[in-house]
Design a protein around this motif. Sequence first.
Motif, PDB file in Angstrom:
ATOM      1  N   ASN A   1     -25.167  -5.272   2.211  1.00 39.39           N
ATOM      2  CA  ASN A   1     -25.243  -6.538   1.490  1.00 39.39           C
ATOM      3  C   ASN A   1     -23.819  -7.070   1.341  1.00 39.39           C
ATOM      4  N   PRO A   2     -23.446  -8.099   2.133  1.00 35.25           N
ATOM      5  CA  PRO A   2     -22.061  -8.606   2.101  1.00 35.25           C
ATOM      6  C   PRO A   2     -21.587  -9.110   0.742  1.00 35.25           C
ATOM      7  N   THR A   3     -22.507  -9.466  -0.158  1.00 34.38           N
ATOM      8  CA  THR A   3     -22.093  -9.969  -1.469  1.00 34.38           C
ATOM      9  C   THR A   3     -21.945  -8.867  -2.509  1.00 34.38           C
ATOM     10  N   ASP A   4     -22.374  -7.649  -2.182  1.00 32.72           N
ATOM     11  CA  ASP A   4     -22.236  -6.517  -3.102  1.00 32.72           C
ATOM     12  C   ASP A   4     -20.803  -6.011  -3.026  1.00 32.72           C
ATOM     13  N   GLU A   5     -20.065  -6.133  -4.108  1.00 26.03           N
ATOM     14  CA  GLU A   5     -18.652  -5.757  -4.115  1.00 26.03           C
ATOM     15  C   GLU A   5     -18.390  -4.406  -4.774  1.00 26.03           C
ATOM     16  N   LYS A   6     -19.414  -3.602  -4.930  1.00 28.48           N
ATOM     17  CA  LYS A   6     -19.235  -2.277  -5.534  1.00 28.48           C
ATOM     18  C   LYS A   6     -18.405  -1.402  -4.602  1.00 28.48           C
ATOM     19  N   THR A   7     -17.265  -0.970  -5.080  1.00 31.04           N
ATOM     20  CA  THR A   7     -16.372  -0.119  -4.286  1.00 31.04           C
ATOM     21  C   THR A   7     -15.773   0.930  -5.200  1.00 31.04           C
ATOM     22  N   GLU A   8     -16.572   1.898  -5.556  1.00 28.09           N
ATOM     23  CA  GLU A   8     -16.180   2.926  -6.518  1.00 28.09           C
ATOM     24  C   GLU A   8     -14.902   3.658  -6.109  1.00 28.09           C
ATOM     25  N   SER A   9     -14.801   4.055  -4.854  1.00 25.62           N
ATOM     26  CA  SER A   9     -13.639   4.821  -4.413  1.00 25.62           C
ATOM     27  C   SER A   9     -12.363   3.983  -4.443  1.00 25.62           C
ATOM     28  N   TYR A  10     -12.468   2.700  -4.155  1.00 28.67           N
ATOM     29  CA  TYR A  10     -11.313   1.806  -4.171  1.00 28.67           C
ATOM     30  C   TYR A  10     -10.743   1.693  -5.586  1.00 28.67           C
ATOM     31  N   HIS A  11     -11.601   1.475  -6.549  1.00 26.42           N
ATOM     32  CA  HIS A  11     -11.127   1.351  -7.933  1.00 26.42           C
ATOM     33  C   HIS A  11     -10.586   2.682  -8.457  1.00 26.42           C
ATOM     34  N   HIS A  12     -11.169   3.776  -8.001  1.00 27.31           N
ATOM     35  CA  HIS A  12     -10.644   5.098  -8.355  1.00 27.31           C
ATOM     36  C   HIS A  12      -9.236   5.271  -7.777  1.00 27.31           C
ATOM     37  N   LEU A  13      -9.049   4.867  -6.516  1.00 24.37           N
ATOM     38  CA  LEU A  13      -7.737   4.959  -5.873  1.00 24.37           C
ATOM     39  C   LEU A  13      -6.686   4.168  -6.654  1.00 24.37           C
ATOM     40  N   LEU A  14      -7.027   2.939  -7.047  1.00 25.80           N
ATOM     41  CA  LEU A  14      -6.059   2.074  -7.730  1.00 25.80           C
ATOM     42  C   LEU A  14      -5.535   2.672  -9.031  1.00 25.80           C
ATOM     43  N   LYS A  15      -6.302   3.572  -9.651  1.00 26.37           N
ATOM     44  CA  LYS A  15      -5.854   4.228 -10.879  1.00 26.37           C
ATOM     45  C   LYS A  15      -4.762   5.262 -10.603  1.00 26.37           C
ATOM     46  N   HIS A  16      -4.672   5.721  -9.349  1.00 26.61           N
ATOM     47  CA  HIS A  16      -3.792   6.841  -9.035  1.00 26.61           C
ATOM     48  C   HIS A  16      -2.603   6.493  -8.147  1.00 26.61           C
ATOM     49  N   VAL A  17      -2.468   5.238  -7.738  1.00 24.56           N
ATOM     50  CA  VAL A  17      -1.343   4.847  -6.880  1.00 24.56           C
ATOM     51  C   VAL A  17      -0.525   3.754  -7.557  1.00 24.56           C
ATOM     52  N   ASP A  18       0.744   3.670  -7.189  1.00 28.03           N
ATOM     53  CA  ASP A  18       1.566   2.559  -7.654  1.00 28.03           C
ATOM     54  C   ASP A  18       2.355   1.923  -6.511  1.00 28.03           C
ATOM     55  N   SER A  19       2.182   2.455  -5.297  1.00 28.23           N
ATOM     56  CA  SER A  19       2.876   1.935  -4.121  1.00 28.23           C
ATOM     57  C   SER A  19       1.901   1.840  -2.962  1.00 28.23           C
ATOM     58  N   VAL A  20       2.008   0.754  -2.201  1.00 29.20           N
ATOM     59  CA  VAL A  20       1.180   0.533  -1.023  1.00 29.20           C
ATOM     60  C   VAL A  20       2.118   0.267   0.144  1.00 29.20           C
ATOM     61  N   ILE A  21       1.880   0.945   1.274  1.00 27.81           N
ATOM     62  CA  ILE A  21       2.675   0.713   2.476  1.00 27.81           C
ATOM     63  C   ILE A  21       1.736   0.221   3.564  1.00 27.81           C
ATOM     64  N   MET A  22       2.145  -0.874   4.218  1.00 27.72           N
ATOM     65  CA  MET A  22       1.324  -1.429   5.296  1.00 27.72           C
ATOM     66  C   MET A  22       2.198  -2.124   6.323  1.00 27.72           C
ATOM     67  N   SER A  23       1.618  -2.358   7.468  1.00 34.45           N
ATOM     68  CA  SER A  23       2.307  -3.104   8.510  1.00 34.45           C
ATOM     69  C   SER A  23       2.253  -4.594   8.168  1.00 34.45           C
ATOM     70  N   GLU A  24       3.083  -5.363   8.841  1.00 38.85           N
ATOM     71  CA  GLU A  24       3.055  -6.818   8.647  1.00 38.85           C
ATOM     72  C   GLU A  24       1.687  -7.374   9.050  1.00 38.85           C
ATOM     73  N   LYS A  25       1.138  -6.860  10.133  1.00 36.58           N
ATOM     74  CA  LYS A  25      -0.176  -7.316  10.604  1.00 36.58           C
ATOM     75  C   LYS A  25      -1.243  -7.060   9.541  1.00 36.58           C
TER      76      LYS A  25
END
Length: 179
Positions: free
Chosen positions: A32-56
Amino acid sequence: MIVRKVILYITMSLDGYITDQHGRIDWLHGDNPTDEKTESYHHLLKHVDSVIMSEKAFRMIGKKVNQYWIHQGLKIYVLSSLTQLSSDHVIVTSEDICSLVQKIKQESGKDIWICGGQQLITPLIQANMIDEYHISMIPTLIGKGTRLFEDFDQETRLSLIKTYVYNGIVDIEYKKKIY
């Protein structure tokens, strides 16, 4: 002293792609594209303070999501030579990914999130620097595109931490086995 973990948190198609053959990610959603439940994502955000990514990856994810991360207090590192992307919370660097991760790990703080792309992930795997792999498998077959994992020179053994299932998506978390 608490050691900061390096966590690869990324989404891929069931057949192992992170972008389609045209470099798009518009297929990144569950049943369901409108379902935004992302339990693992919100759990991750509690434990990180830095994000590394490519420009792309930075450009693909877009300003909207990056603004959300900034409001969450995350420091975003973008590997690029385009300094106009820099701001108070976005640090653009052309530093080698392994050197950058090593430098950030020496600072105090929470864990470090490797967001993408593949050109950042492969050197970190080769250097045995990823502590945890959090992979969301989207119920889509792409067929062609950019693979999450390309060739690397060593085997890395992992242990299952946890799985989440929601909206047709399966999130799998593994940690590096310590011998």
